[in-house]
Design a protein around this motif. Structure first.
Motif, short mmCIF file in Angstrom:
data_model
loop_
_atom_site.label_atom_id
_atom_site.label_comp_id
_atom_site.label_asym_id
_atom_site.label_seq_id
_atom_site.Cartn_x
_atom_site.Cartn_y
_atom_site.Cartn_z
N PHE B 92 17.34 31.15 22.96
CA PHE B 92 17.79 30.11 23.87
C PHE B 92 17.39 30.39 25.32
CE2 PHE B 92 20.43 30.09 20.16
CZ PHE B 92 20.56 28.75 19.86
N PRO B 95 19.32 34.08 28.79
CA PRO B 95 19.42 35.33 28.04
C PRO B 95 20.83 35.92 28.06
CG PRO B 95 18.08 35.63 30.02
CD PRO B 95 18.37 34.16 29.90
N ASP B 96 21.57 35.67 29.17
CA ASP B 96 22.91 36.24 29.28
C ASP B 96 23.86 35.69 28.23
OD1 ASP B 96 22.88 38.12 31.28
OD2 ASP B 96 22.83 36.59 32.83
N ASN B 97 23.63 34.45 27.82
CA ASN B 97 24.59 33.82 26.91
C ASN B 97 24.21 33.95 25.45
OD1 ASN B 97 25.71 33.14 29.27
ND2 ASN B 97 25.35 30.96 29.11
N GLN B 98 23.26 34.83 25.13
CA GLN B 98 22.97 35.03 23.71
C GLN B 98 22.98 36.50 23.35
OE1 GLN B 98 18.94 33.70 22.81
NE2 GLN B 98 18.52 33.65 24.99
N ILE B 99 23.29 37.34 24.32
CA ILE B 99 23.38 38.77 24.02
C ILE B 99 24.85 39.09 23.79
CG2 ILE B 99 23.10 41.07 25.03
CD1 ILE B 99 20.50 40.02 26.29
N VAL B 100 25.16 39.64 22.62
CA VAL B 100 26.57 39.83 22.25
C VAL B 100 27.10 41.22 22.55
CG1 VAL B 100 26.86 38.13 20.45
CG2 VAL B 100 25.79 40.27 19.90
N SER B 101 26.19 42.17 22.77
CA SER B 101 26.67 43.53 22.85
C SER B 101 26.30 44.21 24.16
CB SER B 101 26.09 44.33 21.69
OG SER B 101 26.36 45.68 21.88
N ASN B 102 27.05 45.26 24.47
CA ASN B 102 26.82 46.02 25.70
C ASN B 102 25.67 46.98 25.61
OD1 ASN B 102 28.90 44.89 27.03
ND2 ASN B 102 29.94 46.80 27.48
N ILE B 103 25.14 47.17 24.41
CA ILE B 103 24.04 48.11 24.23
C ILE B 103 22.90 47.37 23.54
CG2 ILE B 103 23.32 50.29 23.18
CD1 ILE B 103 26.28 51.02 23.10
N ASP B 107 22.89 45.11 20.02
CA ASP B 107 22.68 43.68 20.04
C ASP B 107 21.60 43.27 19.05
OD1 ASP B 107 23.23 41.05 21.48
OD2 ASP B 107 21.05 41.20 21.46
N VAL B 108 20.52 44.04 19.02
CA VAL B 108 19.42 43.73 18.10
C VAL B 108 19.91 43.84 16.66
CG1 VAL B 108 17.09 44.39 17.39
CG2 VAL B 108 17.71 44.44 19.80
N GLN B 144 22.90 44.07 30.83
CA GLN B 144 23.06 43.41 32.13
C GLN B 144 22.28 44.10 33.25
OE1 GLN B 144 25.66 44.33 30.22
NE2 GLN B 144 27.29 45.28 31.38
N GLY B 158 16.23 40.62 18.78
CA GLY B 158 17.42 40.34 17.99
C GLY B 158 17.15 39.33 16.89
#
Ligand SMILES: Nc1ncnc2c1ncn2[C@@H]1O[C@H](COP(=O)(O)OP(=O)(O)O)[C@@H](O)[C@H]1O
Ligand SMILES: [Mg+2]
Lengths: 267, 313
Positions: B92, B95-103, B107-108, B144, B158
């Motif tokens: 999408f 990029p900020d709104n489709q990454i679910v994890s802090n690492i 996330d991948v 981030q 991902g």
């Protein structure tokens, strides 16, 4: 200004503390907090403090970071100490106007300050040395027996994980919105409490709107990546206990036992 | 072209339910077929239905009429939902709104974890996906702290960790700087060329569309042009009428032709364009002042900015 918030922040590393299983660390924190509340006198506090300092040294988290995490709570710590100082009954040794300071007051103020600081630092050590993912994985695993009672364990840990992921993003956004509102002449620093609270509305409204939009987009992106709840889900990093976890369990038990024994002797 | 079908849309009808005005019709009979291994760019002004179409490709939205078939699977068949989404990955805009994890690596791993892949294989897929997008060295970083282009490449990793046959990218470069745009485009091109993944790239940038093998131009829920980039961009009048600009190089060529200078009408890359200009100049008197006025006419800051990265190569 909001940049100082380090809550929930993780400092990656490869120390023995970092390598511990998150479940061990979670149980450990529970034991640590229990020990802290059972501690009665300076000797017990000394034992717990020595233990905390060892963990800090092992984890190689810089004391500056730790000092920064305590700073926002300084007011609460001082207030508690202040109340303890003046409101603990006992033999007065100093009197200024209506304020009476007793020996017991001084002692309990110092112990209270120690207790709160150590409580905060101890729990922060958990988040500093454990990745949020590991932390939520650990919680999910520890709480998994509750699944049988239809408690939404997976959903809860997913929510926590996402919340932690978005804290820095939302903080950054708040900073941006504040800067934008200040540029239009908004004033957040003067006036009484009600005025200041009112000044926050133009920050909260756009913040909530973007947060909802983000949530909507994130949900779509998660669905597109085949997310369908916890059923049939696997993990890349499976939690496994190692030898150091056993060692940590022994240390934790020893700490708790030591404090309980010292308590019996009033130390 | 007689390759196997990746996606077949037949007579698609779709409308959004709206509270006040009743229905908002987006598609009223749209058909398109995309072959396995194609690199398709989709163009169209805002609100013409590009994202809505993209979401039909992996069953996030379902047809109101007609059908969408993905690798032989009807998107309306609920039992195939996960399989469809695994076949067609989606990236999408933000990029900020489709990454679910802090690492990064966690996330991948998100998609293969959802699919119930075994841990050892997830590890392997994640490492491979990160290497493919050139982000392996960042696998333990926090997303981030990365640049926009890097975040978008993580999002692509991902998706490819699911081992999809097709990737749909919905304006993946809209929020990126020129450097980030180039990183993402190079990655996408590489996936198409080396991994033979079908790529559907929705974009606003003509120079990005020019890199695709096929361009589909949309307007008001209809396909108005479909063909190779050269075939589509030659129809400058049509594109302009529906609010689409042709690439800068193409526009320059068309203006030159309109002014009676003999240059080819289908130059897409800056190199091709430069070559065509050089040939034309050689044919004309090098001291001819007319040449310079046309050149000066085209020096608006935006086109300069657009040409800079390509010049630097
Ligand atoms: N969730 C929605 N609810 C109602 N209308 C929508 C929704 N999403 C998009 N639309 C409308 O559908 C049309 C097509 O939107 P979209 O597919 O997002 O266009 P594009 O991606 O080409 O800009 C637009 O007119 C838009 O306003
Ligand atoms: Mg769109």
């Amino acid at each position: 200004m909001l940049k100082d918030v380090t809550l929930g922040q993780f400092f990656p590393g490869n120390t023995p503390i970092h390598r511990l299983d998150p479940r061990t660390k979670l149980l450990f924190v529970v034991a640590y907090i229990t020990a802290l509340f059972l501690a009665k006198w300076f000797v017990s506090y000394g034992v717990v403090l020595a233990f905390l300092l060892t963990v800090i040294a092992l984890s190689r988290i810089s004391p500056k970071v730790i000092a920064r995490s305590v700073k926002p709570l300084l007011f609460i710590i001082l207030l508690t100490a202040f109340l303890n100082l003046f409101y603990t009954p006992g033999e007065p040794i100093l009197q200024v106007w209506i304020f009476r300071v007793s020996k017991e007051g001084i002692v309990s103020a110092v112990l209270m300050m120690l207790r709160i600081t150590m409580l905060v630092v101890g729990t922060f050590m958990l988040t500093y040395t454990t990745s949020p993912i590991a932390l939520t994985d650990g919680l999910e695993s520890l709480l998994s027996p509750l699944k049988r009672l239809h408690f939404p364990v997976h959903e809860l840990s997913m929510m926590m994980c996402i919340a932690l992921r978005f804290i820095p993003t939302l903080i950054e956004e708040t900073d941006k919105i504040m800067a934008a509102q200040k540029a239009r002449g908004a004033d957040f620093e003067s006036g009484n409490l009600i005025r200041r609270a009112k000044a926050l509305i133009p920050i909260l409204v756009p913040l909530f709107i973007t947060a909802f939009r983000r949530a909507d987009e994130l949900a779509t992106a998660m669905e597109a990546r085949c997310y369908h709840g916890g059923d049939g889900r696997t993990k890349m990093n499976v939690l496994r206990f190692h030898r150091c976890d056993g060692a940590a369990a022994v240390v934790g038990m020893a700490l708790l036992t030591a404090v309980i024994v010292l308590r019996r002797f009033g130390l | 072209m007689n390759m196997a079908s990746a996606i077949e849309v037949k007579d698609l009808q779709f409308s959004y339910e709206e509270q006040e005005q009743g229905q908002h019709i987006v598609f009223d009979g749209l058909s398109v077929r995309i072959g396995q291994g194609e690199f398709v760019a989709v163009l169209g002004h805002n609100g013409c239905g590009k994202s809505t179409l993209a979401k039909q490709f992996n069953a996030i939205l379902l047809p109101g009429g007609g059908s969408v078939t993905v690798y032989g699977m009807d998107t309306q068949d609920e039992s195939l939902l996960l399989k469809i989404r695994q076949h067609v990955g989606m990236v999408f805009q933000n990029p900020d709104n489709q990454i679910v994890s802090n690492i990064v690596e966690e996330d991948v791993a998100f998609a293969p974890e959802n699919l119930g892949v075994e841990s050892a294989e997830i590890r392997e897929r994640v490492d491979r996906a990160l290497r493919t997008v050139g982000m392996y060295d960042y696998r333990t970083h926090a997303p981030q702290l990365l640049s926009g282009g890097q975040k978008q490449r993580i999002a692509i990793a991902g998706v490819i960790a699911m081992r999809p046959k097709c990737i749909v990218l919905d304006e993946p470069t809209a929020m990126l700087d020129p450097q980030g745009r180039r990183e993402v485009l190079d990655t996408v091109e590489k996936l198409n060329r080396e991994e033979h993944i079908t790529v559907i790239l929705i974009t606003h940038h003509m120079d990005e569309a020019a890199r695709a093998g096929r361009v589909i131009a949309m307007s008001e829920g209809k396909i108005i042009a479909d063909g190779t980039p050269k075939e589509v961009f030659r129809q400058a009048e049509l594109l302009r009428r529906v609010g689409l600009a042709v690439p800068q190089t193409e526009e320059l060529m068309l203006l030159l032709r309109a002014n009676g200078i003999d240059v080819p009408a289908d130059t897409l890359t800056v190199q091709e364009c430069a070559q065509a200009l050089r040939d034309a100049m050689r044919r004309l008197d090098p001291n001819d002042p007319e040449e310079k006025t046309i050149d000066a006419h085209h020096r608006d800051p935006e086109s300069d900015a657009c040409l800079q990265p390509a010049d630097a190569v």
